[in-house]
Design a protein around this motif. Structure first.
Motif, PDB file in Angstrom:
ATOM      1  N   GLY A  26       0.824  -1.211   0.000  1.00 24.31           N
ATOM      2  CA  GLY A  26       0.000   0.000   0.000  1.00 24.31           C
ATOM      3  C   GLY A  26       0.854   1.256   0.000  1.00 24.31           C
ATOM      4  N   ALA A  27       1.949   1.249   0.764  1.00 22.74           N
ATOM      5  CA  ALA A  27       2.852   2.407   0.803  1.00 22.74           C
ATOM      6  C   ALA A  27       3.505   2.627  -0.555  1.00 22.74           C
ATOM      7  N   ARG A  28       3.942   1.538  -1.185  1.00 25.07           N
ATOM      8  CA  ARG A  28       4.556   1.662  -2.513  1.00 25.07           C
ATOM      9  C   ARG A  28       3.538   2.161  -3.536  1.00 25.07           C
ATOM     10  N   LEU A  29       2.310   1.668  -3.442  1.00 26.69           N
ATOM     11  CA  LEU A  29       1.253   2.098  -4.357  1.00 26.69           C
ATOM     12  C   LEU A  29       0.933   3.579  -4.164  1.00 26.69           C
ATOM     13  N   ALA A  30       0.998   4.067  -2.937  1.00 24.62           N
ATOM     14  CA  ALA A  30       0.769   5.496  -2.681  1.00 24.62           C
ATOM     15  C   ALA A  30       1.760   6.343  -3.469  1.00 24.62           C
ATOM     16  N   ARG A  31       3.021   5.949  -3.446  1.00 25.31           N
ATOM     17  CA  ARG A  31       4.053   6.691  -4.188  1.00 25.31           C
ATOM     18  C   ARG A  31       3.788   6.635  -5.687  1.00 25.31           C
ATOM     19  N   LEU A  32       3.482   5.448  -6.200  1.00 27.66           N
ATOM     20  CA  LEU A  32       3.242   5.292  -7.643  1.00 27.66           C
ATOM     21  C   LEU A  32       2.009   6.069  -8.104  1.00 27.66           C
ATOM     22  N   LEU A  33       0.942   6.030  -7.315  1.00 25.97           N
ATOM     23  CA  LEU A  33      -0.271   6.776  -7.673  1.00 25.97           C
ATOM     24  C   LEU A  33      -0.028   8.278  -7.616  1.00 25.97           C
ATOM     25  N   THR A  34       0.806   8.706  -6.677  1.00 25.07           N
ATOM     26  CA  THR A  34       1.161  10.131  -6.596  1.00 25.07           C
ATOM     27  C   THR A  34       1.896  10.561  -7.853  1.00 25.07           C
ATOM     28  N   GLU A  35       2.872   9.766  -8.284  1.00 24.85           N
ATOM     29  CA  GLU A  35       3.600  10.095  -9.515  1.00 24.85           C
ATOM     30  C   GLU A  35       2.640  10.230 -10.690  1.00 24.85           C
ATOM     31  N   ARG A  36       1.736   9.267 -10.809  1.00 28.32           N
ATOM     32  CA  ARG A  36       0.793   9.280 -11.935  1.00 28.32           C
ATOM     33  C   ARG A  36      -0.133  10.487 -11.881  1.00 28.32           C
ATOM     34  N   GLN A  37      -0.664  10.783 -10.702  1.00 32.25           N
ATOM     35  CA  GLN A  37      -1.603  11.897 -10.580  1.00 32.25           C
ATOM     36  C   GLN A  37      -0.920  13.235 -10.821  1.00 32.25           C
ATOM     37  N   LEU A  38       0.257  13.421 -10.252  1.00 31.29           N
ATOM     38  CA  LEU A  38       0.961  14.686 -10.448  1.00 31.29           C
ATOM     39  C   LEU A  38       1.383  14.865 -11.903  1.00 31.29           C
ATOM     40  N   ASP A  39       1.747  13.768 -12.565  1.00 31.59           N
ATOM     41  CA  ASP A  39       2.058  13.833 -13.993  1.00 31.59           C
ATOM     42  C   ASP A  39       0.815  14.268 -14.779  1.00 31.59           C
ATOM     43  N   THR A  40      -0.331  13.734 -14.427  1.00 33.60           N
ATOM     44  CA  THR A  40      -1.594  14.119 -15.074  1.00 33.60           C
ATOM     45  C   THR A  40      -1.868  15.606 -14.880  1.00 33.60           C
ATOM     46  N   TRP A  41      -1.549  16.121 -13.706  1.00 33.34           N
ATOM     47  CA  TRP A  41      -1.753  17.540 -13.415  1.00 33.34           C
ATOM     48  C   TRP A  41      -0.648  18.419 -13.975  1.00 33.34           C
ATOM     49  N   GLY A  42       0.395  17.832 -14.563  1.00 36.05           N
ATOM     50  CA  GLY A  42       1.492  18.612 -15.117  1.00 36.05           C
ATOM     51  C   GLY A  42       2.453  19.142 -14.069  1.00 36.05           C
ATOM     52  N   VAL A  43       2.605  18.404 -12.976  1.00 40.30           N
ATOM     53  CA  VAL A  43       3.449  18.834 -11.866  1.00 40.30           C
ATOM     54  C   VAL A  43       4.719  17.990 -11.832  1.00 40.30           C
ATOM     55  N   LEU A  44       5.872  18.647 -11.653  1.00 43.76           N
ATOM     56  CA  LEU A  44       7.114  17.915 -11.430  1.00 43.76           C
ATOM     57  C   LEU A  44       6.997  17.242 -10.071  1.00 43.76           C
ATOM     58  N   PHE A  45       7.234  15.921 -10.035  1.00 43.62           N
ATOM     59  CA  PHE A  45       6.834  15.184  -8.836  1.00 43.62           C
ATOM     60  C   PHE A  45       7.962  14.609  -7.995  1.00 43.62           C
ATOM     61  N   GLY A  46       9.214  14.911  -8.260  1.00 39.99           N
ATOM     62  CA  GLY A  46      10.322  14.310  -7.523  1.00 39.99           C
ATOM     63  C   GLY A  46      10.251  14.500  -6.020  1.00 39.99           C
ATOM     64  N   ASP A  47      10.202  15.744  -5.556  1.00 39.96           N
ATOM     65  CA  ASP A  47      10.171  16.009  -4.118  1.00 39.96           C
ATOM     66  C   ASP A  47       8.884  15.479  -3.492  1.00 39.96           C
ATOM     67  N   ALA A  48       7.774  15.665  -4.174  1.00 42.33           N
ATOM     68  CA  ALA A  48       6.479  15.231  -3.633  1.00 42.33           C
ATOM     69  C   ALA A  48       6.434  13.722  -3.441  1.00 42.33           C
ATOM     70  N   THR A  49       6.972  12.963  -4.381  1.00 45.03           N
ATOM     71  CA  THR A  49       6.924  11.511  -4.220  1.00 45.03           C
ATOM     72  C   THR A  49       7.828  11.048  -3.080  1.00 45.03           C
ATOM     73  N   GLN A  50       8.916  11.759  -2.830  1.00 49.57           N
ATOM     74  CA  GLN A  50       9.765  11.419  -1.681  1.00 49.57           C
ATOM     75  C   GLN A  50       8.999  11.635  -0.373  1.00 49.57           C
ATOM     76  N   VAL A  51       8.248  12.732  -0.308  1.00 48.87           N
ATOM     77  CA  VAL A  51       7.451  13.022   0.889  1.00 48.87           C
ATOM     78  C   VAL A  51       6.360  11.974   1.057  1.00 48.87           C
TER      79      VAL A  51
END
Length: 147
Positions: A26-51
């Motif tokens: 579930g924790a790993r999926l949270a990171r992967l879903l965050t990457e996908r969603q932020l990419d959809t929104w056009g957001v650079l996601f490096g720092d956010a996915t670490q958080v």
């Protein structure tokens, strides 16, 4: 996994919410879903996915109650000076995260909160209903395109 993506009226916030199992998967999926969603929104996601990775990992490791999930919520406020609020809610309100003593360099845990503090502009903990807690972090969003 219950997932909900909401797009508000143009000019207001974009929201993403998902409930995940309080497991390493579930924790790993949270990171992967965050990457996908932020990419959809056009957001650079490096720092956010670490958080997200750290907050989700903490929810699984320190906030887990058998049979209860954790929740991830992302809120993007568009416009100049865009900000992203990351919230992870777990079932253990009695276990409040604390940053380690700076002098305890040999501590075996606690460094994750130092990473969150380094990546985020602000972070904190709020009480949530039903004996839960929400750990949140806010980041300034660089290089955002149109979602």
């Amino acid at each position: 996994m219950n997932q909900e993506t909401l797009r508000q009226v143009p000019g207001s916030a974009y929201l993403f919410r998902v409930r995940l199992s309080a497991t390493r998967r579930g924790a790993r999926l949270a990171r992967l879903l965050t990457e996908r969603q932020l990419d959809t929104w056009g957001v650079l996601f490096g720092d956010a996915t670490q958080v997200v990775a750290e907050l989700a990992s903490n929810a699984v490791l320190h906030g887990r109650v058998p049979g209860r999930d954790f929740r991830l919520r992302l809120k993007l406020d568009p416009g100049p000076g865009s900000s992203l609020r990351i919230e992870v809610t777990d079932a253990r309100a009695d276990r409040i995260p604390r940053t380690p003593d700076p002098g305890a360099t040999d501590a075996e845990s606690g460094r994750g909160l130092l990473l969150i503090a380094a990546y985020a502009d602000r972070w904190g903990v709020d009480e949530a209903p039903a004996g839960c807690k929400t750990v949140w972090a806010e980041l300034t969003v660089p290089g955002r395109g149109a979602p």
